[in-house]
Write a protein that holds these residues in place. Structure first.
Motif, PDB file in Angstrom:
ATOM      1  N   VAL A 117       0.847  -1.194   0.000  1.00  0.00           N
ATOM      2  CA  VAL A 117       0.000   0.000   0.000  1.00  0.00           C
ATOM      3  C   VAL A 117       0.881   1.241   0.000  1.00  0.00           C
ATOM      4  O   VAL A 117       1.826   1.348   0.782  1.00  0.00           O
ATOM      5  CB  VAL A 117      -0.929   0.007   1.234  1.00  0.00           C
ATOM      6  N   VAL A 118       0.593   2.185  -0.908  1.00  0.00           N
ATOM      7  CA  VAL A 118       1.363   3.434  -0.986  1.00  0.00           C
ATOM      8  C   VAL A 118       1.111   4.246   0.274  1.00  0.00           C
ATOM      9  O   VAL A 118      -0.044   4.541   0.609  1.00  0.00           O
ATOM     10  CB  VAL A 118       0.974   4.245  -2.237  1.00  0.00           C
ATOM     11  N   PRO A 119       2.182   4.604   1.023  1.00  0.00           N
ATOM     12  CA  PRO A 119       2.007   5.375   2.267  1.00  0.00           C
ATOM     13  C   PRO A 119       1.798   6.854   1.981  1.00  0.00           C
ATOM     14  O   PRO A 119       1.751   7.284   0.830  1.00  0.00           O
ATOM     15  CB  PRO A 119       3.323   5.127   2.998  1.00  0.00           C
ATOM     16  N   SER A 120       1.723   7.610   3.054  1.00  0.00           N
ATOM     17  CA  SER A 120       1.555   9.060   2.923  1.00  0.00           C
ATOM     18  C   SER A 120       2.850   9.696   2.445  1.00  0.00           C
ATOM     19  O   SER A 120       3.956   9.180   2.667  1.00  0.00           O
ATOM     20  CB  SER A 120       1.146   9.667   4.269  1.00  0.00           C
ATOM     21  N   ALA A 121       2.728  10.825   1.795  1.00  0.00           N
ATOM     22  CA  ALA A 121       3.905  11.567   1.330  1.00  0.00           C
ATOM     23  C   ALA A 121       4.598  12.218   2.526  1.00  0.00           C
ATOM     24  O   ALA A 121       3.963  12.497   3.557  1.00  0.00           O
ATOM     25  CB  ALA A 121       3.481  12.634   0.326  1.00  0.00           C
ATOM     26  N   LYS A 134       7.979  -5.860  -6.137  1.00  0.00           N
ATOM     27  CA  LYS A 134       9.186  -5.506  -6.891  1.00  0.00           C
ATOM     28  C   LYS A 134       9.084  -4.150  -7.587  1.00  0.00           C
ATOM     29  O   LYS A 134      10.092  -3.668  -8.110  1.00  0.00           O
ATOM     30  CB  LYS A 134       9.545  -6.576  -7.937  1.00  0.00           C
ATOM     31  N   GLU A 135       7.910  -3.527  -7.614  1.00  0.00           N
ATOM     32  CA  GLU A 135       7.815  -2.203  -8.236  1.00  0.00           C
ATOM     33  C   GLU A 135       8.182  -1.123  -7.223  1.00  0.00           C
ATOM     34  O   GLU A 135       8.179  -1.339  -6.012  1.00  0.00           O
ATOM     35  CB  GLU A 135       6.413  -1.985  -8.805  1.00  0.00           C
ATOM     36  N   ASN A 136       8.502   0.085  -7.733  1.00  0.00           N
ATOM     37  CA  ASN A 136       9.064   1.154  -6.915  1.00  0.00           C
ATOM     38  C   ASN A 136       8.095   2.317  -6.744  1.00  0.00           C
ATOM     39  O   ASN A 136       7.170   2.516  -7.539  1.00  0.00           O
ATOM     40  CB  ASN A 136      10.345   1.689  -7.552  1.00  0.00           C
ATOM     41  N   ILE A 137       8.352   3.063  -5.675  1.00  0.00           N
ATOM     42  CA  ILE A 137       7.772   4.393  -5.520  1.00  0.00           C
ATOM     43  C   ILE A 137       8.927   5.339  -5.231  1.00  0.00           C
ATOM     44  O   ILE A 137       9.995   4.920  -4.760  1.00  0.00           O
ATOM     45  CB  ILE A 137       6.743   4.447  -4.374  1.00  0.00           C
ATOM     46  N   THR A 138       8.747   6.625  -5.514  1.00  0.00           N
ATOM     47  CA  THR A 138       9.810   7.614  -5.310  1.00  0.00           C
ATOM     48  C   THR A 138       9.300   8.732  -4.419  1.00  0.00           C
ATOM     49  O   THR A 138       8.282   9.366  -4.721  1.00  0.00           O
ATOM     50  CB  THR A 138      10.288   8.200  -6.642  1.00  0.00           C
ATOM     51  N   TYR A 139       9.990   8.934  -3.304  1.00  0.00           N
ATOM     52  CA  TYR A 139       9.730  10.103  -2.461  1.00  0.00           C
ATOM     53  C   TYR A 139      10.611  11.237  -2.976  1.00  0.00           C
ATOM     54  O   TYR A 139      11.788  11.032  -3.295  1.00  0.00           O
ATOM     55  CB  TYR A 139      10.098   9.818  -1.004  1.00  0.00           C
ATOM     56  N   THR A 199      11.199   0.041  -2.691  1.00  0.00           N
ATOM     57  CA  THR A 199      10.724  -1.088  -3.493  1.00  0.00           C
ATOM     58  C   THR A 199       9.796  -1.956  -2.658  1.00  0.00           C
ATOM     59  O   THR A 199      10.066  -2.211  -1.473  1.00  0.00           O
ATOM     60  CB  THR A 199      11.908  -1.929  -3.993  1.00  0.00           C
ATOM     61  N   CYS A 200       8.716  -2.432  -3.284  1.00  0.00           N
ATOM     62  CA  CYS A 200       7.762  -3.328  -2.606  1.00  0.00           C
ATOM     63  C   CYS A 200       8.407  -4.699  -2.432  1.00  0.00           C
ATOM     64  O   CYS A 200       8.908  -5.293  -3.383  1.00  0.00           O
ATOM     65  CB  CYS A 200       6.475  -3.433  -3.414  1.00  0.00           C
ATOM     66  N   TRP A 240       7.727  -1.901   2.426  1.00  0.00           N
ATOM     67  CA  TRP A 240       8.652  -1.168   1.557  1.00  0.00           C
ATOM     68  C   TRP A 240      10.073  -1.275   2.083  1.00  0.00           C
ATOM     69  O   TRP A 240      10.296  -1.396   3.293  1.00  0.00           O
ATOM     70  CB  TRP A 240       8.239   0.305   1.476  1.00  0.00           C
ATOM     71  N   THR A 241      11.038  -1.230   1.182  1.00  0.00           N
ATOM     72  CA  THR A 241      12.441  -1.326   1.586  1.00  0.00           C
ATOM     73  C   THR A 241      12.908  -0.079   2.329  1.00  0.00           C
ATOM     74  O   THR A 241      13.895  -0.146   3.062  1.00  0.00           O
ATOM     75  CB  THR A 241      13.341  -1.536   0.360  1.00  0.00           C
ATOM     76  N   LYS A 242      12.245   1.039   2.149  1.00  0.00           N
ATOM     77  CA  LYS A 242      12.623   2.277   2.847  1.00  0.00           C
ATOM     78  C   LYS A 242      11.376   2.890   3.479  1.00  0.00           C
ATOM     79  O   LYS A 242      10.289   2.881   2.890  1.00  0.00           O
ATOM     80  CB  LYS A 242      13.240   3.291   1.863  1.00  0.00           C
ATOM     81  N   ASP A 243      11.546   3.414   4.688  1.00  0.00           N
ATOM     82  CA  ASP A 243      10.450   4.130   5.336  1.00  0.00           C
ATOM     83  C   ASP A 243      10.294   5.521   4.718  1.00  0.00           C
ATOM     84  O   ASP A 243      11.192   6.024   4.032  1.00  0.00           O
ATOM     85  CB  ASP A 243      10.726   4.266   6.834  1.00  0.00           C
TER      86      ASP A 243
END
Length: 443
Positions: free
Chosen positions: A153-157, A174-179, A198-199, A205-208
């Motif tokens: 689930v995509v977290p808050s910005a 395996k897909e990414n999101i970018t802060y 990365t999921c 996610w690999t990063k908080d």
């Protein structure tokens, strides 16, 4: 396992049989009545109507004692209608046939490969499990039939930043999101203004979500000799090699890193330049190369600098061959008792810690063909704590000794040995006695 349908049919069959037996008993129950009671019995047609049975068609009425047919039952007679019993048996036979058919189909289904209809989706591997199946799903999917895709689930910005996907959206494994941080902000503890996560298979996610802080770094933050990093509420400098201090303004001493090890002395020249002044026998930029053959300085066995009392042995042959006669290139020799024992030893006390790199030996100079053909070297700072020189495989090293009585054989150590006591342990010998004349070498 028996299906619910078959279980239901088994129960129906049981109760049907029970009903038939009850009807048989009821239809053919012996009637024992007085002559007065017989007159009150209804005739057969009335009985059929009361029971809701079909009308008489060729049925048999009450039978008297002599087998005569009559309208009333007599004492001891039985009233039966075989046609109604036959109809119930037909129904029961149909149920039994269906039951046998279903049981046959059930056993057939048990033998059928449950994976034939390919129940596992999205590349899952099906495993037949008797009357069911198991799906081994790929990394991307889960569920009984691998139909559920693993997602995060995509977290808050972050505050003072944005996120590349819609909040609450499901992003596949395996897909990414970018802060990304807003202008004049950077990710805390980083030198950039974005962070990629990365999921994972765990749906995490690999990063908080990062913290976006005001970028307080500038070109002068680290004196131009380091990298400025924004932490929460402050900045720090990661200095380039050769510099140190909170702002990287102090030049480091390269010799602080001991580049010459224990085999050389480091001299700082300028900037990050240094020179290693190597001990004798060592070469290379950092004194990493060792060559014992260049070390030819004797410790003093031959010239007498090592005193007589500092040369001892485990056993004596006679007063004519004492340990202190075991000096290289002299007319004397140490001679073992007869018979020699393996690990008989000859020891030298150098009084102070001395770095020794080689040893040389001879046999007896005259009076017989005696010499030592193989030996070990033990060393230490006390006589009660000696260690054996070992080879590169960590095994005790046996040095090759002499081939005749007067020839000198030198053996270099695999690495320099610093110690006070050096002890030769005899392993093999020529003749009936072991003989030794010795010298040790340093650089």
């Amino acid at each position: 396992m028996i299906s619910l349908h078959i279980s239901w049919l088994l129960l129906m069959t049981y109760f049907s049989w029970k009903g038939v037996m009850s009807l048989d008993r009821e239809a053919c129950m012996p009637i024992r009545l007085s002559p007065t009671q017989q007159d009150s019995l209804p005739d057969m047609e009335t009985l059929r109507t009361q029971r809701g049975l079909p009308g008489k068609a060729g049925g048999i009425g009450p039978v008297g004692p002599q087998g005569a047919q009559g309208p009333r039952g007599l004492p001891g007679t039985c009233t039966c209608d075989p046609s109604e019993i036959a109809q119930i048996h037909v129904i029961l036979a149909n149920i039994t046939a269906k039951l046998e058919s279903l049981i046959g189909l059930h056993h057939y289904a048990m033998e059928v490969d449950q994976c034939d209809h390919m129940p596992c989706k999205n590349g899952g591997t099906c495993i037949n499990d008797g009357n069911s199946y198991i799906c081994n799903c790929t990394d991307d999917y889960e569920g009984h039939d691998c139909s559920i895709r693993i997602s995060c689930v995509v977290p808050s910005a972050p505050n003072n930043g944005t996120i590349s996907r819609e909040i609450g959206q499901l992003v596949p494994y395996k897909e990414n999101i970018t802060y990304r941080c807003n202008d004049r902000h950077v990710v805390a503890y980083e030198v950039k203004n974005f962070l990629v996560a990365t999921c994972q298979k765990t749906k995490q996610w690999t990063k908080d979500t990062p913290v976006c802080v005001v970028d307080d770094c500038n070109s002068d933050s680290c004196s131009g000799r380091g990298t400025c990093i924004n932490q929460i509420g402050r900045t720090i400098c990661e200095c380039d090699e050769g510099y140190e201090g909170s702002d990287c303004s102090v030049q480091s001493n390269p010799c602080d890193l001991s580049p010459c090890g224990q085999t050389g002395v480091c001299v700082w020249e300028e900037d990050m330049n240094y020179t290693c002044r190597c001990l004798a026998g060592y070469f290379g930029t950092n004194c990493e190369t060792y060559n014992a053959s260049d070390c030819v300085r004797a410790v003093g066995m031959e010239d007498g600098r090592v005193g007589n009392n500092d040369i001892t042995a485990s056993r004596l042959h006679s007063s004519s061959y004492p340990p202190y006669h075991a000096r290289l290139e002299t007319s004397g020799s140490w001679l073992s008792p007869h018979p020699p024992h393996r690990d008989d030893w000859l020891q030298v006390d150098l009084k102070t810690s001395t770095t020794v790199v080689a040893v040389a030996t001879q046999g007896i100079p005259y009076g017989g063909s005696y010499w030592t053909t193989g030996y070990k070297i033990a060393h230490g700072f006390t006589e009660n704590d000696l260690q054996i020189v070992q080879n590169n495989q960590g095994q005790d090293l046996i040095f090759q000794g002499n081939r005749d009585n007067n020839g000198i054989v030198r053996n270099d150590f695999p690495a320099p040995v610093t110690a006070r006591y050096f002890r030769i342990l005899v392993q093999t010998w020529h003749g009936t006695l072991a003989a030794l004349r010795v010298e040790y070498y340093t650089c």
